[in-house]
Design a protein around this motif. Structure first.
Motif, PDB file in Angstrom:
ATOM      1  N   MET A 176     -36.180 -29.019  39.445  1.00 51.89           N
ATOM      2  CA  MET A 176     -36.138 -29.593  38.104  1.00 51.89           C
ATOM      3  C   MET A 176     -36.030 -28.485  37.048  1.00 51.89           C
ATOM      4  N   LEU A 177     -36.813 -27.430  37.218  1.00 53.49           N
ATOM      5  CA  LEU A 177     -36.757 -26.318  36.277  1.00 53.49           C
ATOM      6  C   LEU A 177     -35.374 -25.671  36.296  1.00 53.49           C
ATOM      7  N   ALA A 178     -34.831 -25.490  37.481  1.00 59.05           N
ATOM      8  CA  ALA A 178     -33.509 -24.874  37.586  1.00 59.05           C
ATOM      9  C   ALA A 178     -32.458 -25.698  36.839  1.00 59.05           C
ATOM     10  N   LYS A 179     -32.509 -27.018  36.994  1.00 60.96           N
ATOM     11  CA  LYS A 179     -31.542 -27.879  36.304  1.00 60.96           C
ATOM     12  C   LYS A 179     -31.704 -27.793  34.796  1.00 60.96           C
ATOM     13  N   MET A 180     -32.950 -27.690  34.320  1.00 64.73           N
ATOM     14  CA  MET A 180     -33.175 -27.556  32.882  1.00 64.73           C
ATOM     15  C   MET A 180     -32.500 -26.316  32.315  1.00 64.73           C
ATOM     16  N   LEU A 181     -32.418 -25.264  33.141  1.00 63.19           N
ATOM     17  CA  LEU A 181     -31.834 -24.004  32.700  1.00 63.19           C
ATOM     18  C   LEU A 181     -30.378 -23.868  33.116  1.00 63.19           C
ATOM     19  N   GLY A 182     -29.783 -24.958  33.617  1.00 62.05           N
ATOM     20  CA  GLY A 182     -28.382 -24.932  34.018  1.00 62.05           C
ATOM     21  C   GLY A 182     -28.110 -24.136  35.267  1.00 62.05           C
ATOM     22  N   GLN A 183     -29.113 -24.021  36.140  1.00 60.81           N
ATOM     23  CA  GLN A 183     -28.985 -23.248  37.370  1.00 60.81           C
ATOM     24  C   GLN A 183     -29.287 -24.141  38.572  1.00 60.81           C
ATOM     25  N   ASP A 184     -29.246 -23.547  39.768  1.00 57.58           N
ATOM     26  CA  ASP A 184     -29.616 -24.259  40.986  1.00 57.58           C
ATOM     27  C   ASP A 184     -30.447 -23.341  41.860  1.00 57.58           C
ATOM     28  N   LEU A 185     -30.748 -23.777  43.073  1.00 55.70           N
ATOM     29  CA  LEU A 185     -31.548 -22.977  43.998  1.00 55.70           C
ATOM     30  C   LEU A 185     -30.691 -22.419  45.132  1.00 55.70           C
ATOM     31  N   VAL A 186     -29.389 -22.272  44.864  1.00 51.56           N
ATOM     32  CA  VAL A 186     -28.460 -21.757  45.870  1.00 51.56           C
ATOM     33  C   VAL A 186     -27.904 -20.400  45.464  1.00 51.56           C
ATOM     34  N   GLU A 187     -27.330 -20.334  44.257  1.00 52.51           N
ATOM     35  CA  GLU A 187     -26.729 -19.098  43.772  1.00 52.51           C
ATOM     36  C   GLU A 187     -27.750 -18.286  42.976  1.00 52.51           C
ATOM     37  N   LYS A 188     -27.696 -16.950  43.156  1.00 52.21           N
ATOM     38  CA  LYS A 188     -28.603 -16.079  42.411  1.00 52.21           C
ATOM     39  C   LYS A 188     -28.367 -16.226  40.905  1.00 52.21           C
ATOM     40  N   TRP A 189     -29.456 -16.229  40.168  1.00 53.79           N
ATOM     41  CA  TRP A 189     -29.355 -16.396  38.727  1.00 53.79           C
ATOM     42  C   TRP A 189     -28.931 -15.083  38.063  1.00 53.79           C
ATOM     43  N   PRO A 190     -28.196 -15.161  36.969  1.00 52.89           N
ATOM     44  CA  PRO A 190     -27.911 -13.935  36.201  1.00 52.89           C
ATOM     45  C   PRO A 190     -29.215 -13.295  35.734  1.00 52.89           C
ATOM     46  N   GLN A 191     -29.214 -11.965  35.674  1.00 54.88           N
ATOM     47  CA  GLN A 191     -30.447 -11.273  35.302  1.00 54.88           C
ATOM     48  C   GLN A 191     -30.919 -11.670  33.907  1.00 54.88           C
ATOM     49  N   LYS A 192     -29.986 -11.974  33.014  1.00 55.65           N
ATOM     50  CA  LYS A 192     -30.373 -12.398  31.666  1.00 55.65           C
ATOM     51  C   LYS A 192     -31.163 -13.708  31.726  1.00 55.65           C
ATOM     52  N   LYS A 193     -30.780 -14.591  32.646  1.00 56.15           N
ATOM     53  CA  LYS A 193     -31.485 -15.869  32.780  1.00 56.15           C
ATOM     54  C   LYS A 193     -32.876 -15.654  33.381  1.00 56.15           C
ATOM     55  N   VAL A 194     -32.980 -14.739  34.350  1.00 54.54           N
ATOM     56  CA  VAL A 194     -34.285 -14.423  34.948  1.00 54.54           C
ATOM     57  C   VAL A 194     -35.216 -13.833  33.891  1.00 54.54           C
ATOM     58  N   ASP A 195     -34.700 -12.884  33.111  1.00 56.29           N
ATOM     59  CA  ASP A 195     -35.518 -12.263  32.067  1.00 56.29           C
ATOM     60  C   ASP A 195     -35.930 -13.286  31.019  1.00 56.29           C
ATOM     61  N   TYR A 196     -35.010 -14.175  30.667  1.00 55.99           N
ATOM     62  CA  TYR A 196     -35.331 -15.208  29.675  1.00 55.99           C
ATOM     63  C   TYR A 196     -36.472 -16.090  30.167  1.00 55.99           C
ATOM     64  N   LEU A 197     -36.400 -16.506  31.431  1.00 60.08           N
ATOM     65  CA  LEU A 197     -37.453 -17.363  31.970  1.00 60.08           C
ATOM     66  C   LEU A 197     -38.781 -16.621  32.027  1.00 60.08           C
ATOM     67  N   ARG A 198     -38.757 -15.350  32.420  1.00 64.58           N
ATOM     68  CA  ARG A 198     -40.000 -14.569  32.497  1.00 64.58           C
ATOM     69  C   ARG A 198     -40.660 -14.489  31.120  1.00 64.58           C
ATOM     70  N   HIS A 199     -39.896 -14.116  30.112  1.00 63.19           N
ATOM     71  CA  HIS A 199     -40.464 -13.968  28.773  1.00 63.19           C
ATOM     72  C   HIS A 199     -40.895 -15.325  28.210  1.00 63.19           C
ATOM     73  N   THR A 200     -40.104 -16.345  28.476  1.00 66.71           N
ATOM     74  CA  THR A 200     -40.444 -17.687  27.996  1.00 66.71           C
ATOM     75  C   THR A 200     -41.751 -18.162  28.618  1.00 66.71           C
ATOM     76  N   PHE A 201     -41.890 -17.948  29.918  1.00 70.20           N
ATOM     77  CA  PHE A 201     -43.101 -18.398  30.598  1.00 70.20           C
ATOM     78  C   PHE A 201     -44.327 -17.653  30.099  1.00 70.20           C
ATOM     79  N   LEU A 202     -44.214 -16.333  29.930  1.00 72.33           N
ATOM     80  CA  LEU A 202     -45.361 -15.560  29.467  1.00 72.33           C
ATOM     81  C   LEU A 202     -45.780 -15.992  28.067  1.00 72.33           C
ATOM     82  N   LEU A 203     -44.799 -16.266  27.199  1.00 75.90           N
ATOM     83  CA  LEU A 203     -45.123 -16.758  25.861  1.00 75.90           C
ATOM     84  C   LEU A 203     -45.818 -18.103  25.934  1.00 75.90           C
TER      85      LEU A 203
END
Length: 639
Positions: A176-203
């Motif tokens: 569900m989280l992956a779909k919210m971010l326009g991603q899936d659980l098959v292909e590796k996410w772009p590093q910008k998307k990983v960093d965005y999620l990390r910073h968003t979650f910590l905030l």
């Protein structure tokens, strides 16, 4: 430094005593003992990673177990070699920091230290967020428990987005989280998307803990998913913390419900209260008592104003048209005490919110959204307008801010299944379901059980999705079907294909019967609960639970309609079954039940509880077909 060690040891003693008082293990958990009785799978070298210190919970072996409290603080006296080494490590960390990584084993989303216990203890004492570690992952040997399946979902997420901090407690959340971010659980996410999620979650986590989230039975990631379901249009990184905290307070009851077990989330209201029926006097209070009880007495001069928000135009959607007939019934039935207005074609979020804003400006006390696909928008609107009562036409959705309402359509489908079996020539009956939503499987299974009641050899040929090219009747004929059920609604009963249940003879379609929604009656019952002051009595404020109205034939909101010319013997048979459902002596899901995979329930058991009926995930053993997978879900379309 002696003083630092003494403070750390004091914390250790406090943690140990607290654990003992709560009947918990007071020392570090050792992985060897934990997995001794468990089947374990392969090991995988993950490499050098920065891991969250809060997820480091134990040691690999028992060697140093009793030297630390369960919170990783030291317990040994100051005059020991252990204490001196701990203090030296503390001095190094303060002056220059550690250079060498610790060595850990990861098991089920937690870390156990093989080398570096004292370094972990020092860093936890200093409230460091992460530690550098060489990680080896130990997989469970079996994946047949909720915990192991959830860990498997985490592993799939980690391989595309390597963040340990994101931890969910509900299956399906990572996808569900992956779909919210326009991603899936098959292909590796772009590093910008990983960093965005990390910073968003910590905030978000900081705001969540500031709001008191550590007192809830959910993880910060669970809470973030609830938050994004309501405020999905906003970038968290661009939202000030004070606003996030304020919003969390607004949706607090939604967060509380998210932490409850599935059986404790929803209260099913399955029949109206006696004073909500026709002829019961409206509750009225006056003077000071009226002021404190906040009971408003509506009249033609001060009517209850109700807005209906439809997903599609009523001219093209049978579903929305039927709901609008129910709306017009309210205007006529209550003689000016209730006044309604309708907003159509609101499937777009901006159009929906504009409709809500207009309705509120017009003084709406109550807003109905008439499609389960509008629940996401309805939930957010309910948070923004807490003075308005919101209801959504759906079932089983655990939201406290929005009440749901739906009908026990499976009761009508049970009767149609029995009717179909009485008229089928070759034991083969077709069932086409266009939408896979809550309640769909209960309707299919009730139909199949009703058919087997009349014909033990009956087979239900199940298809999903859009009507195939050439028409549904032609497709069913190719399956050797002689009786079929397709769409349940039509605007014109003069059309022979209007009825939900049909007979196929020599390529011709003859209507037999159809399920009926009496939305006017349903809306009348809900409005009466508001007029009589019983709305607030439906749920206990001390127990935060979602309220779902789930009325059936006994309330008059569900029925079946026969085609003209149906033999009276057949109608008499179905009427006997109908009377049993209304009186409560017959329930499709009582007693012995069999699925395609085996026995669901043995003979003599009471009917399945409402929660299990709504969340049904099996098909009856006489159904030929399967349940769609989420990735292959049929396209949702207007009815």
């Amino acid at each position: 430094m002696e003083e630092a060690y003494r403070q750390a040891r004091k914390r250790g003693e406090q943690g140990r005593r607290r654990a003992i008082s709560q009947s918990e293990h007071p020392y570090l958990t050792d992985l060897d003992s934990l997995v001794a009785q468990l089947p374990c799978g392969q090991r995988e070298n993950i490499g050098l990673r920065d891991i969250p210190l809060e997820m480091v919970v134990g040691t690999v072996t028992k060697g140093r177990q009793s030297a630390f409290s369960c919170n990783f603080m030291p317990l040994l006296p100051w005059n020991t070699e252990f204490a001196r080494k701990w203090s030296n490590l503390y001095d190094i960390q303060i002056s220059e920091g550690y250079r060498d990584p610790i060595i850990v084993t990861e098991f089920m989303h937690r870390f156990y230290v093989q080398e570096g216990n004292k370094r972990v203890s020092v860093l936890k004492f200093l409230d460091a967020p992460t530690v550098s570690a060489k990680v080896t992952r130990l997989y469970p040997g079996k994946w047949d428990s909720v915990e192991s399946r959830l860990y498997g979902e985490f592993c799939a997420f980690w391989y595309v987005c390597p963040l340990y901090e994101i931890e969910f407690s509900r299956e399906g959340s990572y996808e569900m989280l992956a779909k919210m971010l326009g991603q899936d659980l098959v292909e590796k996410w772009p590093q910008k998307k990983v960093d965005y999620l990390r910073h968003t979650f910590l905030l978000f986590k900081r705001a969540y803990l500031r709001a008191g989230g550590d007192h809830l039975d959910i993880t910060p990631a669970d809470a973030m998913l609830v938050y994004l379901n309501v405020y999905n249009q906003d970038r968290l990184l661009d939202t000030p913390t004070d606003i996030v905290v304020n919003r969390l307070c607004k949706i607090w009851r939604e967060l509380v419900i998210a932490g409850k077990s599935d059986e404790d989330k929803v209260d099913f209201v399955e029949a109206p209260q006696p004073n909500e029926k026709e002829g019961a006097p409206t509750k009225a209070t006056s003077g000071v008592l009226n002021f404190f009880m906040s009971k408003t007495v509506y009249s033609t001069a001060n009517p209850m104003r109700i807005a209906f928000i439809h997903e599609f135009p009523c001219a093209t959607s049978s579903w929305d048209s039927l709901h609008d007939q129910g709306r017009r019934y309210l205007d006529e039935h209550f003689g000016g005490i209730v006044r309604t207005e309708a907003f159509e074609d609101c499937h777009d979020s901006d159009v929906f919110y504009a409709a809500v804003e207009t309705a509120v400006k017009h003084g709406a006390n109550v807003i109905f959204s008439t499609s389960h696909r509008l629940m996401e928008y309805t939930l957010r609107a309910s948070v923004e307008y807490p003075q308005v009562r919101f209801l959504n036409c759906s079932i089983g959705l655990p939201h406290q801010s929005v009440r749901s309402y739906f009908g026990k359509m499976y009761e009508a489908k049970f009767l149609l299944g029995a009717l179909a079996a009485s008229m089928a020539d070759n034991h083969r009956i077709g069932y086409h379901a266009s939408v896979f939503a809550s309640g769909a499987l209960s309707e299919i299974n009730a139909f199949a059980i009703g058919a087997s009641l009349l014909d033990p050899r009956a087979q239900i040929i199940l298809t999903w999705g859009d009507v195939p090219a050439g028409g549904l009747a032609e497709a069913m004929c190719r399956e050797g079907v002689s009786v079929m059920t397709g769409a349940d609604m039509s605007k014109s009963l003069e059309d022979p294909t209007a009825y939900g249940l049909h007979r196929l003879v020599d390529g011709k379609v003859t209507g037999i019967a159809m399920p009926v929604w009496n939305w006017g009656r349903y809306y009348e019952l809900i409005v009466r609960s508001l007029l009589h002051g019983t709305w607030d009595e439906t749920s206990d404020d001390s127990q935060v639970r979602a309220v779902n109205y789930w009325y059936g034939m006994s309330s008059g909101v569900i029925d079946i309609r026969y085609a003209p010319g149906l033999p009276y013997q057949t109608r008499k048979l179905v009427q006997l079954l109908r009377n049993g459902i209304v009186e409560g002596s017959i329930n499709p899901f009582g007693g012995e039940l069999h699925s395609q995979d085996g026995v669901v329930q043995i003979e003599g058991f009471p009917p399945l509880p409402s929660t299990q009926i709504v969340e049904m995930n099996w098909l009856a053993d006489n159904v030929i077909g399967s349940i769609p997978q989420l990735d292959n879900e049929p396209e949702v379309r207007a009815l």
